[in-house]
Design a protein around this motif. Structure first.
Motif, PDB file in Angstrom:
ATOM      1  N   ASP A  57       0.812  -1.220   0.000  1.00  9.92           N
ATOM      2  CA  ASP A  57       0.000   0.000   0.000  1.00  9.92           C
ATOM      3  C   ASP A  57       0.850   1.276   0.000  1.00  9.92           C
ATOM      4  O   ASP A  57       0.338   2.378   0.115  1.00  9.92           O
ATOM      5  CB  ASP A  57      -0.976   0.010   1.177  1.00  9.92           C
ATOM      6  N   GLY A  58       2.182   1.119  -0.119  1.00  8.63           N
ATOM      7  CA  GLY A  58       3.080   2.265  -0.208  1.00  8.63           C
ATOM      8  C   GLY A  58       3.694   2.709   1.100  1.00  8.63           C
ATOM      9  O   GLY A  58       4.596   3.550   1.106  1.00  8.63           O
ATOM     10  N   ARG A  59       3.225   2.177   2.229  1.00  8.28           N
ATOM     11  CA  ARG A  59       3.813   2.549   3.521  1.00  8.28           C
ATOM     12  C   ARG A  59       5.192   1.920   3.656  1.00  8.28           C
ATOM     13  O   ARG A  59       5.429   0.819   3.179  1.00  8.28           O
ATOM     14  CB  ARG A  59       2.922   2.092   4.677  1.00  8.28           C
ATOM     15  N   ALA A  85      10.044  -9.653   4.001  1.00 11.02           N
ATOM     16  CA  ALA A  85      10.025 -10.636   2.905  1.00 11.02           C
ATOM     17  C   ALA A  85       8.767 -10.466   2.063  1.00 11.02           C
ATOM     18  O   ALA A  85       8.823 -10.528   0.824  1.00 11.02           O
ATOM     19  CB  ALA A  85      10.108 -12.048   3.466  1.00 11.02           C
ATOM     20  N   LYS A  86       7.635 -10.235   2.716  1.00  9.26           N
ATOM     21  CA  LYS A  86       6.386  -9.997   1.975  1.00  9.26           C
ATOM     22  C   LYS A  86       6.504  -8.740   1.119  1.00  9.26           C
ATOM     23  O   LYS A  86       6.071  -8.718  -0.036  1.00  9.26           O
ATOM     24  CB  LYS A  86       5.215  -9.862   2.945  1.00  9.26           C
ATOM     25  N   ASN A  87       7.095  -7.689   1.689  1.00 10.63           N
ATOM     26  CA  ASN A  87       7.261  -6.448   0.947  1.00 10.63           C
ATOM     27  C   ASN A  87       8.165  -6.645  -0.266  1.00 10.63           C
ATOM     28  O   ASN A  87       7.876  -6.144  -1.357  1.00 10.63           O
ATOM     29  CB  ASN A  87       7.852  -5.354   1.842  1.00 10.63           C
ATOM     30  N   LEU A  88       9.255  -7.384  -0.078  1.00  8.03           N
ATOM     31  CA  LEU A  88      10.196  -7.595  -1.175  1.00  8.03           C
ATOM     32  C   LEU A  88       9.597  -8.458  -2.282  1.00  8.03           C
ATOM     33  O   LEU A  88       9.973  -8.309  -3.449  1.00  8.03           O
ATOM     34  CB  LEU A  88      11.501  -8.205  -0.654  1.00  8.03           C
ATOM     35  N   ALA A  89       8.674  -9.331  -1.934  1.00  3.21           N
ATOM     36  CA  ALA A  89       7.992 -10.130  -2.960  1.00  3.21           C
ATOM     37  C   ALA A  89       7.139  -9.229  -3.852  1.00  3.21           C
ATOM     38  O   ALA A  89       6.947  -9.516  -5.035  1.00  3.21           O
ATOM     39  CB  ALA A  89       7.123 -11.201  -2.301  1.00  3.21           C
ATOM     40  N   HIS A  90       6.664  -8.141  -3.293  1.00  7.31           N
ATOM     41  CA  HIS A  90       5.832  -7.184  -4.041  1.00  7.31           C
ATOM     42  C   HIS A  90       6.684  -6.141  -4.768  1.00  7.31           C
ATOM     43  O   HIS A  90       6.392  -5.743  -5.887  1.00  7.31           O
ATOM     44  CB  HIS A  90       4.857  -6.495  -3.084  1.00  7.31           C
ATOM     45  N   HIS A  91       7.738  -5.663  -4.090  1.00  3.73           N
ATOM     46  CA  HIS A  91       8.557  -4.567  -4.607  1.00  3.73           C
ATOM     47  C   HIS A  91       9.989  -4.791  -4.127  1.00  3.73           C
ATOM     48  O   HIS A  91      10.275  -4.609  -2.935  1.00  3.73           O
ATOM     49  CB  HIS A  91       8.005  -3.235  -4.087  1.00  3.73           C
ATOM     50  N   ALA A  92      10.890  -5.166  -5.018  1.00  7.36           N
ATOM     51  CA  ALA A  92      12.240  -5.581  -4.639  1.00  7.36           C
ATOM     52  C   ALA A  92      13.165  -4.437  -4.234  1.00  7.36           C
ATOM     53  O   ALA A  92      14.187  -4.679  -3.589  1.00  7.36           O
ATOM     54  CB  ALA A  92      12.879  -6.365  -5.786  1.00  7.36           C
TER      55      ALA A  92
END
Length: 185
Positions: A57-59, A85-92
């Motif tokens: 969501d950009g946070r 890890a979840k964030n990196l799966a979405h945006h590296a």
């Protein structure tokens, strides 16, 4: 990671806008850019880094990690279900920072790049070895805070990520003399 990574040397620039070079003090040493070799020494020896990732969501999400600088790549590990890890799966794209908290001395570093999960078993073994060499008993001793990290990485219970620097910044402080260095790869 490719063999040629270690040989990459960045373009080094002093940004006078954010350095004492813009407003030098009488009698102070000339402000110069920090050499990449000095930054690498700090990346090799720093014990704690802060990794910044972006939620879907950009946070922002910022958390401390241990990391190993090895052959021109900064490696860190996390559980596959953890937020980073979840964030990196979405945006590296991410940034890792390290340094001190003194106003008058030290060198703070920011390494920006994209995190890639390490899948190659041979590279993973080199990463584990780099962690064990750097952190010693913290990883190798049964009483160590991170004991079992190597086995967790091998089994997939933890994930290792590689960040090849795209850009790095150094913010130096030496008795009131400030420097801002940018390294472009």
């Amino acid at each position: 990671m490719p063999e040629h990574i270690a040989a990459r040397q960045p373009v080094t620039e002093l940004d006078a806008r954010y350095s004492s070079a813009l407003h030098p003090r009488p009698g102070a040493a000339e402000v110069t850019a920090t050499q990449w070799a000095e930054a690498e020494r700090l990346l090799e020896s720093a014990e704690i880094f802060w990794v910044s990732t972006v939620r879907p969501d950009g946070r922002l999400h910022v958390t401390p990690v241990i990391a190993a600088w090895h052959e021109g790549v900064l490696y860190f590990a996390t559980g596959p279900g953890e937020q980073k890890a979840k964030n990196l799966a979405h945006h590296a794209r991410c940034a890792l920072t390290t340094g001190g908290n003194s106003l008058t001395s030290g060198l703070d570093l920011v390494v920006e790049g994209s995190a890639e999960r390490v899948a190659d078993p041979a590279v993973l073994e080199r990463v584990i070895s780099a962690y064990e060499t750097k952190y010693g008993p913290h990883i190798t001793s049964p009483e160590g805070t991170f004991h079992g990290l190597g086995d967790a990485l091998r089994k997939g219970d933890a994930a290792a990520f590689a960040v090849v620097p795209a850009t790095a910044y150094g913010f130096g402080r030496d008795d009131g003399v400030y420097s801002h260095t940018r390294w472009s790869f």
